[in-house]
Write an enzyme that holds these catalytic residues in place. Structure first.
Site, PDB file in Angstrom:
ATOM      1  N   HIS A   1      -7.849  -3.792   0.087  1.00 33.54           N
ATOM      2  CA  HIS A   1      -6.843  -2.735  -0.036  1.00 33.54           C
ATOM      3  C   HIS A   1      -5.961  -2.611   1.189  1.00 33.54           C
ATOM      4  O   HIS A   1      -5.436  -1.533   1.476  1.00 33.54           O
ATOM      5  CB  HIS A   1      -7.513  -1.387  -0.343  1.00 33.54           C
ATOM      6  CG  HIS A   1      -8.206  -1.359  -1.671  1.00 33.54           C
ATOM      7  ND1 HIS A   1      -7.539  -1.390  -2.863  1.00 33.54           N
ATOM      8  CD2 HIS A   1      -9.530  -1.317  -1.973  1.00 33.54           C
ATOM      9  CE1 HIS A   1      -8.406  -1.360  -3.863  1.00 33.54           C
ATOM     10  NE2 HIS A   1      -9.633  -1.324  -3.341  1.00 33.54           N
TER      11      HIS A   1
ATOM     12  N   ASP B   1      -4.757  -8.557   0.977  1.00 37.41           N
ATOM     13  CA  ASP B   1      -4.689  -8.671  -0.483  1.00 37.41           C
ATOM     14  C   ASP B   1      -3.669  -9.713  -0.902  1.00 37.41           C
ATOM     15  O   ASP B   1      -3.868 -10.444  -1.894  1.00 37.41           O
ATOM     16  CB  ASP B   1      -4.336  -7.322  -1.093  1.00 37.41           C
ATOM     17  CG  ASP B   1      -5.502  -6.341  -1.056  1.00 37.41           C
ATOM     18  OD1 ASP B   1      -6.518  -6.674  -0.423  1.00 37.41           O
ATOM     19  OD2 ASP B   1      -5.382  -5.243  -1.631  1.00 37.41           O
TER      20      ASP B   1
ATOM     21  N   GLU C   1       0.868  -1.166   0.000  1.00 43.02           N
ATOM     22  CA  GLU C   1       0.000   0.000   0.000  1.00 43.02           C
ATOM     23  C   GLU C   1       0.907   1.217   0.000  1.00 43.02           C
ATOM     24  O   GLU C   1       1.974   1.226   0.645  1.00 43.02           O
ATOM     25  CB  GLU C   1      -0.917   0.005   1.222  1.00 43.02           C
ATOM     26  CG  GLU C   1      -1.841  -1.197   1.324  1.00 43.02           C
ATOM     27  CD  GLU C   1      -2.746  -1.364   0.108  1.00 43.02           C
ATOM     28  OE1 GLU C   1      -3.106  -0.345  -0.527  1.00 43.02           O
ATOM     29  OE2 GLU C   1      -3.093  -2.514  -0.222  1.00 43.02           O
TER      30      GLU C   1
END
Length: 570
Positions: A166, A171, A28
């Site tokens: 997310h 993920d 991220e």
């Protein structure tokens, strides 16, 4: 060699997917730009289909997280305030991923950030193998199965127990299930090794990959390879046809490359698809391989060889042998007493060289056969002073022959007559800033110089009944016997062998080469040029004839300025 019975070697089999460790990673970040930073790293290590470890950490980006990113990921400035910096995260992650293949959904994004982080810390990138599940899914799944290849769509399609949200680790876990589902699908397509998988993601078809076993019996040596196929001829009879001929200093490595993503030419993929085998011929020297390649291409005219398929398609400028000689463009050299200049591989180059001659000498450009007793009216070139106009009797035969003798000298012994004549015109064009015209004139002169240089090299070797020479290489001394420009024998004197003795054996075994027409080589132009290039950096052992050309028979192109000829001596 027979290719249908070949069995894969361990080298061909590669690294089986069942024993290959994968690290599925997801990042991220604060955005997608070059100035964006990592905010979270999540990774799952999988070996033998089982999860053996997980890696997760927040990362302090030392920057504000945009509100839109916070809404999307749920990661706020407060969550990363006390997190380790990226320089504290990357080393343990690299250790976690050691020896594994990285997997990511849209891998270019995640791997790009990891590489930049390593570069910022001056850490060497380990060179991980990388599998992108986006690319893999596009090659496996049909549109009627999934509408797109987004991670959420694929996770739902393969029934992953955790839906992506997310966040990095979640993920990554979802991507693990997507990877396993995709591997199961490609397994049905014959993909069982890591090498197969990487080639599959690069768009290499299973049929093409399956033929890689053809390379297993090809030697690791310099030589020539031929792709062949059993195809019907014009009469419908199945015959062996040569599809492609190539050369390499490492035959096995070169042949193997045709069955991988390294070969990207569509024509080559088509060629590999229809071929039924590969044949290899080991050569003693690289020059022997070059020459054999040229001869095989000339003999078979393979449909997939673009260059050198028709070496006989050469053009020559001929200064005709008649009362008022002229230049003529011909395809063959005959023993007719005329002066030939060339060869040229393209008609345009020959025409450019002819224009250079016309620029320097006012010989006629018409094609009629003229006679002193039958006069006609002059043409526009005569009116402009660009032709001596022997057709109307203005110029006597003796005066015209004096000019054509100068042309003959320029074509055979001294290029200065061609190069110095346009100097005044070129200077005027430049002074008038007519640079395009000056460039065209210079291009004509360059075409003439190239042709003259080639002609002198050909004539020099053609006039030598035999040249024996040697050149040192890593393997020993390369020895070649050249007769009238044709490679007649090749040998390699390995360390400890007497070069002169190897050369004598090569001479005894050399091909008999009859003397060709005067000034013409006994081989194709391309072969003689390859031989000449090698000979000019080698040591002469023995020579029969004069390997030389006229002092002013050519000049280096470096001596021919783009818009001036001041460096050419008058």
């Amino acid at each position: 060699m027979t290719t249908s019975a070949l069995q894969p070697t361990f080298e061909d089999l590669g690294r089986h997917l069942a024993t290959t460790p994968f690290v599925v990673v997801d990042l991220e970040t604060t955005g997608a730009g070059a100035d964006a930073s990592i905010t979270e790293v999540g990774a799952v290590r999988v070996e033998g289909g089982e999860v053996v470890g997980e890696f997760q950490t927040m990362v302090n980006p030392n920057a504000h997280i945009p509100p839109l990113i916070s809404v999307l990921t749920g990661i706020t400035d407060a969550m990363v305030a006390d997190a380790p910096r990226v320089d504290q995260v990357i080393p343990p992650f690299l250790e976690f991923a050691r020896g594994a293949v990285l997997v990511a959904h849209n891998a270019g994004f995640d791997v790009g950030f990891l590489k930049r982080a390593c570069a910022a810390q001056q850490l060497p990138w380990p060179g991980f193998g990388v599998v992108d599940t986006v690319t893999l899914a596009r090659g496996v799944l049909m549109r009627d199965e999934v509408p797109n290849v987004k991670l959420a769509t694929l996770a739902h399609h393969f029934r992953a127990p955790e839906a992506p949200n997310h966040r990095a680790l979640t993920d990554a876990r979802a991507t693990v299930h997507v990877l396993h589902g995709l591997l199961e699908r490609v397994g049905n397509l014959g993909v069982s090794t890591l090498e197969d998988l990487l080639e599959f993601t690069r768009g290499v078809s299973p049929e093409r990959r399956a033929k890689r076993t053809w390379a297993s019996d090809v030697p690791v040596a310099p030589g020539v390879y031929q792709f062949v196929a059993d195809l019907p001829d014009r009469d419908g009879v199945i015959r062996r046809q040569v599809l492609y001929v190539g050369k390499s200093v490492n035959l096995r490595a070169r042949v193997r490359s045709y069955f991988t993503a390294a070969e990207k030419r569509p024509r080559m993929e088509e060629m590999v698809r229809i071929s039924t085998g590969v044949e290899a011929t080991v050569c003693r020297t690289p020059l022997e391989a070059e020459v054999l390649e040229l001869r095989l291409i000339a003999a078979h005219a393979p449909r997939y060889n673009r260059r050198s398929k028709f070496p006989e398609r050469q053009l020559w400028l001929k200064l005709t042998d008649e009362p008022f000689p002229r230049l003529s463009l011909v395809r063959k050299v005959a023993d007719d007493g005329a002066c030939y200049f060339g060869p040229f591989g393209r008609r345009e180059a020959a025409e450019q060289a002819a224009l250079a001659v016309y620029e320097a000498f006012p010989i006629r450009q018409c094609t009629e056969r003229l006679s002193e007793r039958r006069l006609t009216g002059r043409c526009a070139l005569g009116d402009l002073g660009k032709c001596l106009a022997p057709c109307d009797g203005t110029t006597s035969r003796a005066d015209y022959v004096a000019v054509t003798d100068a042309v003959r000298a320029s074509l055979t012994t001294d290029v200065r007559g061609i190069l110095t004549a346009p100097r005044s015109k070129l200077g005027k064009l430049i002074e008038a800033e007519r640079f395009e015209e000056a460039g065209r004139l210079t291009a004509r002169l360059e075409a003439f110089v190239r042709a003259s240089t080639r002609a002198r090299r050909l004539e020099a070797l053609a006039g030598c009944a035999q040249v024996v020479a040697a050149s040192r290489s890593e393997e020993g001394w390369e020895v070649h016997v050249i007769r009238h420009g044709r490679l007649a024998a090749a040998a390699l004197a390995r360390p400890g062998e007497v070069v002169q003795a190897v050369a004598r054996d090569a001479v005894r075994a050399a091909e008999h080469v009859p003397a060709p027409l005067p000034g013409m080589p006994a081989a194709t132009v391309e072969e003689v040029e390859r031989v000449a290039a090698w000979l000019e950096r080698s040591r002469i052992i023995e020579i029969e004839g004069d390997w030389a050309w006229p002092l002013h028979g050519s000049i280096a192109l470096a001596d021919l300025p783009r818009h001036a000829l001041d460096s050419v001596a008058p």
